[in-house]
Design a protein around this motif. Sequence first.
Motif, PDB file in Angstrom:
ATOM      1  N   ALA A 187       0.618  -0.982   0.075  1.00 54.80           N
ATOM      2  CA  ALA A 187      -0.241  -0.015  -0.013  1.00 54.80           C
ATOM      3  C   ALA A 187       0.889   1.603   0.048  1.00 54.80           C
ATOM      4  O   ALA A 187       1.651   1.406   0.450  1.00 54.80           O
ATOM      5  CB  ALA A 187      -0.935  -0.149   1.118  1.00 54.80           C
ATOM      6  N   GLY A 188       0.729   1.896  -0.948  1.00 60.48           N
ATOM      7  CA  GLY A 188       1.055   3.477  -1.057  1.00 60.48           C
ATOM      8  C   GLY A 188       1.804   3.787  -1.550  1.00 60.48           C
ATOM      9  O   GLY A 188       2.993   5.191  -2.586  1.00 60.48           O
ATOM     10  N   THR A 189       2.329   2.598  -2.591  1.00 60.51           N
ATOM     11  CA  THR A 189       2.778   2.322  -3.995  1.00 60.51           C
ATOM     12  C   THR A 189       2.316   2.358  -4.982  1.00 60.51           C
ATOM     13  O   THR A 189       1.291   2.753  -5.384  1.00 60.51           O
ATOM     14  CB  THR A 189       3.198   0.737  -4.326  1.00 60.51           C
ATOM     15  OG1 THR A 189       3.915   0.440  -2.615  1.00 60.51           O
ATOM     16  CG2 THR A 189       4.429   0.738  -5.268  1.00 60.51           C
ATOM     17  N   VAL A 190       3.064   3.951  -5.310  1.00 60.25           N
ATOM     18  CA  VAL A 190       2.564   4.493  -7.151  1.00 60.25           C
ATOM     19  C   VAL A 190       2.691   3.811  -8.419  1.00 60.25           C
ATOM     20  O   VAL A 190       4.205   2.918  -8.530  1.00 60.25           O
ATOM     21  CB  VAL A 190       2.978   5.319  -7.466  1.00 60.25           C
ATOM     22  CG1 VAL A 190       2.391   6.250  -9.397  1.00 60.25           C
ATOM     23  CG2 VAL A 190       3.192   6.896  -6.370  1.00 60.25           C
ATOM     24  N   LEU A 191       1.947   2.901  -8.483  1.00 65.40           N
ATOM     25  CA  LEU A 191       1.998   1.780  -9.385  1.00 65.40           C
ATOM     26  C   LEU A 191       2.429   2.041 -11.183  1.00 65.40           C
ATOM     27  O   LEU A 191       2.276   3.090 -12.304  1.00 65.40           O
ATOM     28  CB  LEU A 191       0.383   0.876 -10.377  1.00 65.40           C
ATOM     29  CG  LEU A 191      -0.086   0.854  -8.519  1.00 65.40           C
ATOM     30  CD1 LEU A 191      -1.130   0.521  -8.678  1.00 65.40           C
ATOM     31  CD2 LEU A 191       0.613  -0.760  -8.009  1.00 65.40           C
TER      32      LEU A 191
END
Length: 441
Positions: A187-191
């Motif tokens: 969670a919190g990752t820019v895809l």
Amino acid sequence: MSSETDGPAAGGDRVWSVDEHLDDILGKIRPLEPIELQLLDAQGCVLVEDVVVPAALPPFDNSSMDGYAVRTADVEGASEEFPAVLTVVGDIAAGSAELPAVGPGEAVRIMTGAPLPPGAEAVVPVEWTDGERGGGPATTMAAAGSEGSPGEDEGFGEVRVHRPVTARAHIRDRGSDVAAGEIAVRAGTVLGPAQLGLLAAIGRATVTVRPRPRVVVLSTGSELVPPGEPLGEGRIHDSNSFMLTACARDAGALAYRVGAVDDDPVVFRAALEDQLVRADAVVTSGGVSVGAYDVVKEALAGLTGEEGRVSFRRLAMQPGKPQGFGRVGPDRVPLFALPGNPVSSYVSFELFVRPALRALMGLPPADRETVRAVCVDGVKSSPAGKRQFLRGRYADGEVTPVGGAGSHLVKALADADALIVVPEDTTSVDPGAEVEVVLLG
């Protein structure tokens, strides 16, 4: 959006610091609500939950080379002079479901990515044999069949192996990428492309993310002409709307540029209201100072109730002294009213809008790297009591001012890759002194 009170519509007579204005903005920004999107639609969005691997990747032992699946004992001591001669008992392509077993003195021709057959302990690359990719001695007898794959009686020929292999050589082990139960993407990752590829590889078709904010950019000014059209007397091309739209996209937003709006408060209000339906944020440029035609300030300073509220302030900074911020419409869409001079507008976006857009995405607001650097030429003059942001070129721990302090110098802005920060209590910087530098790349 949050429905909390926006505070007074006017900013008062006091001068706000850069930090106070930013804190006020971020205090009123709430991350966008999560939504579920198809993978490609989620590019650039922020993942809101850990994604756990449901099954091992790869899901089975498979070959990392085109070659032959063998038992290691059968090729021990093999050489060019004394090759190991093995009977080829089958072919396995990627995606094969039926796997012939490898017994003593046998081999199975195998393609990259194909599952390892029972009995095989390693893969011999085709380059270490007298076989060929896509055909050759190992398939000669197969090719002699009249049609289709050869039957059991026809066989697959022989292959000569010229080098030994160790156990598990050229095999991708089941779960060697990620094991079942591991976290694939946090969670919190820019895809980005790599993360989307991993999600697809583990079988995810959709993900829950905070969407990229939709940003509408409005320029104001009756003097503005779209690029590509001829200029009349006293007219200039609209550059701010293109620059700010690009800034918003660079920050990760979905940005929509609206044509320049004339200096008419009624026309501006109508244009703004038309755009609110597709906006998570609005950015305007121009019309925020104290002139007779400051249309944004005139149109928005008196908003009340359901219309929202916008505060207009003077900041202790150069460039970018006049600023406006508030939330408008029934959904309280954040509105950033930036000054009209190009450099002022750009610097204001970097300092205030970019962090706010990241906050809407659920990311930490600050992402520009700040470093200390030697100011080669120094700064001869900086206004007392104001934080100055000068354009500069940065390399190898040194920064050089570009173009001076003029807020209209678009060429100097295009040549810069950093902002030189001169504090409020500093009126000059000696050549060779250290300064704070915000890297824009």
